[in-house]
Design an enzyme around this catalytic site. Structure first.
Site, mmCIF file in Angstrom:
data_model
loop_
_atom_site.group_PDB
_atom_site.id
_atom_site.type_symbol
_atom_site.label_atom_id
_atom_site.label_comp_id
_atom_site.label_asym_id
_atom_site.label_seq_id
_atom_site.Cartn_x
_atom_site.Cartn_y
_atom_site.Cartn_z
ATOM 1 N N ARG A 1 -10.413 1.476 9.229
ATOM 2 C CA ARG A 1 -10.001 0.100 9.506
ATOM 3 C C ARG A 1 -11.131 -0.728 10.098
ATOM 4 N NH1 ARG A 1 -4.262 1.094 9.595
ATOM 5 N NH2 ARG A 1 -3.028 -0.712 10.127
ATOM 6 N N ARG B 1 -2.155 -8.156 13.668
ATOM 7 C CA ARG B 1 -2.623 -7.161 12.706
ATOM 8 C C ARG B 1 -3.360 -7.803 11.534
ATOM 9 N NH1 ARG B 1 2.732 -4.728 11.453
ATOM 10 N NH2 ARG B 1 1.719 -3.126 10.230
ATOM 11 N N ARG C 1 10.657 -6.471 5.593
ATOM 12 C CA ARG C 1 10.479 -5.028 5.470
ATOM 13 C C ARG C 1 11.468 -4.273 6.360
ATOM 14 N NH1 ARG C 1 4.535 -2.727 5.480
ATOM 15 N NH2 ARG C 1 4.421 -3.193 7.694
ATOM 16 N N LYS D 1 0.813 -1.222 0.000
ATOM 17 C CA LYS D 1 0.000 0.000 0.000
ATOM 18 C C LYS D 1 0.843 1.267 0.000
ATOM 19 C CE LYS D 1 -2.551 -0.027 3.572
ATOM 20 N NZ LYS D 1 -2.521 -0.917 4.589
ATOM 21 N N ARG E 1 10.526 -2.368 11.803
ATOM 22 C CA ARG E 1 9.516 -1.775 12.671
ATOM 23 C C ARG E 1 9.191 -2.727 13.805
ATOM 24 N NH1 ARG E 1 4.678 0.289 8.854
ATOM 25 N NH2 ARG E 1 3.468 -0.749 10.469
HETATM 26 P P1 AMP Z 1 0.013 0.856 9.517
HETATM 27 O O1 AMP Z 1 1.260 1.627 9.271
HETATM 28 O O2 AMP Z 1 -1.152 1.352 8.685
HETATM 29 O O3 AMP Z 1 0.206 -0.634 9.387
HETATM 30 O O4 AMP Z 1 -0.422 1.135 11.041
HETATM 31 C C1 AMP Z 1 0.434 0.797 12.108
HETATM 32 C C2 AMP Z 1 -0.337 0.787 13.432
HETATM 33 O O5 AMP Z 1 -0.890 2.100 13.670
HETATM 34 C C3 AMP Z 1 -1.539 -0.137 13.491
HETATM 35 O O6 AMP Z 1 -1.174 -1.470 13.809
HETATM 36 C C4 AMP Z 1 -2.353 0.534 14.605
HETATM 37 O O7 AMP Z 1 -1.795 0.290 15.879
HETATM 38 C C5 AMP Z 1 -2.156 2.008 14.302
HETATM 39 N N1 AMP Z 1 -3.175 2.518 13.348
HETATM 40 C C6 AMP Z 1 -2.958 2.941 12.073
HETATM 41 N N2 AMP Z 1 -4.102 3.354 11.491
HETATM 42 C C7 AMP Z 1 -5.070 3.185 12.420
HETATM 43 C C8 AMP Z 1 -6.470 3.409 12.431
HETATM 44 N N3 AMP Z 1 -7.121 3.870 11.351
HETATM 45 N N4 AMP Z 1 -7.152 3.118 13.588
HETATM 46 C C9 AMP Z 1 -6.529 2.651 14.687
HETATM 47 N N5 AMP Z 1 -5.210 2.394 14.742
HETATM 48 C C10 AMP Z 1 -4.471 2.656 13.612
#
Ligand code: AMP
Length: 214
Positions: A87, A165, A121, A15, A154
């Site tokens: 989400r 996740r 990653r 993404k 990360r």
């Molecule tokens: P990502 O980089 O999109 O994989 O997001 C990393 C982490 O950020 C996720 O595992 C959540 O802990 C938090 N996070 C990101 N976007 C959201 C969202 N829309 N709602 C709640 N937590 C989020």
């Protein structure tokens, strides 16, 4: 009229990479809640520490934190590409109360492929650029091509958090495809197990009509 697109897909589907290409192609403003939260989690105060702990566990941050971040972003006078938001159904309802969505694009990959890619990653600890040792390696081992910063894994890319996740994605995020198609918003499923260029070409094809581009 401003264009609003939701880009979704399981962790590791590419993404972030596609979002960068789409920003260049269509001039979107890229709105990644993950990026905003990661930046906020680096601030050493109560909120920063709370966000950091939740992210480390691979859980979703609560609505009181997400809502203000999103309400602010939606005020922007730009075409917006939502990445990592919404989400779950509550977040989709929140977005619906703020703005309409023109298209939803899901990049589809299997869980096995997701785990394989996420384990490879690396991100730059200085500028946040993403690399993948399998598909998009840096020119020099461990060093960011863009700024020379150090590449790290990360914390939420560790196996336990990845599994958490992915299960949240299947249980809470995937149903949003029905949420949007039931409301007449086109939902496009793109095969994410192709080259970066092929995935981009497929996405470009489905989004071009929104910009009146051939
Ligand atoms: P990502 O980089 O999109 O994989 O997001 C990393 C982490 O950020 C996720 O595992 C959540 O802990 C938090 N996070 C990101 N976007 C959201 C969202 N829309 N709602 C709640 N937590 C989020």
């Amino acid at each position: 009229m401003l264009v609003k697109v939701v880009l979704m897909g399981p962790q590791g589907c590419g993404k972030g990479t596609q979002a960068e290409l789409l920003v260049k192609e269509f001039g979107f403003k890229h709105f990644s809640t993950g990026d905003v939260l990661r930046a906020r989690s680096k601030v050493d105060d109560a909120l920063g520490r709370e966000i950091k702990e939740i992210m480390l566990r691979g859980e979703l941050v609560p609505p009181r934190i997400i809502n203000s971040i999103v309400s602010e972003a939606v005020k922007s006078f730009d075409d917006l590409l939502f990445d990592g938001f919404p989400r779950n159904l509550d977040q989709a309802e929140l977005l619906s109360s703020l703005t309409g969505v023109d298209s939803v694009v899901e990049i589809v990959i299997s869980d096995d492929e997701a785990v394989r890619r996420i384990s490879a990653r690396r991100v730059c600890e200085s500028c946040g650029k993403s690399f993948n040792l399998l598909t998009l390696p840096p020119k020099v081992d461990g060093v960011c091509d863009a700024c020379g910063g150090r590449l790290v894994q990360r914390a939420d890319d560790q196996p336990e958090a990845i599994r958490k996740r992915l299960s949240i994605y299947h249980e809470e995020t995937e149903p949003l495809k029905d949420y949007y198609s039931n409301r007449g918003v086109p939902v496009f499923e793109i095969n994410g197990e192709q080259s970066i260029e092929a995935v981009f070409a497929d996405i470009k094809k489905v989004l071009s009509p929104l910009f009146d581009k051939p």
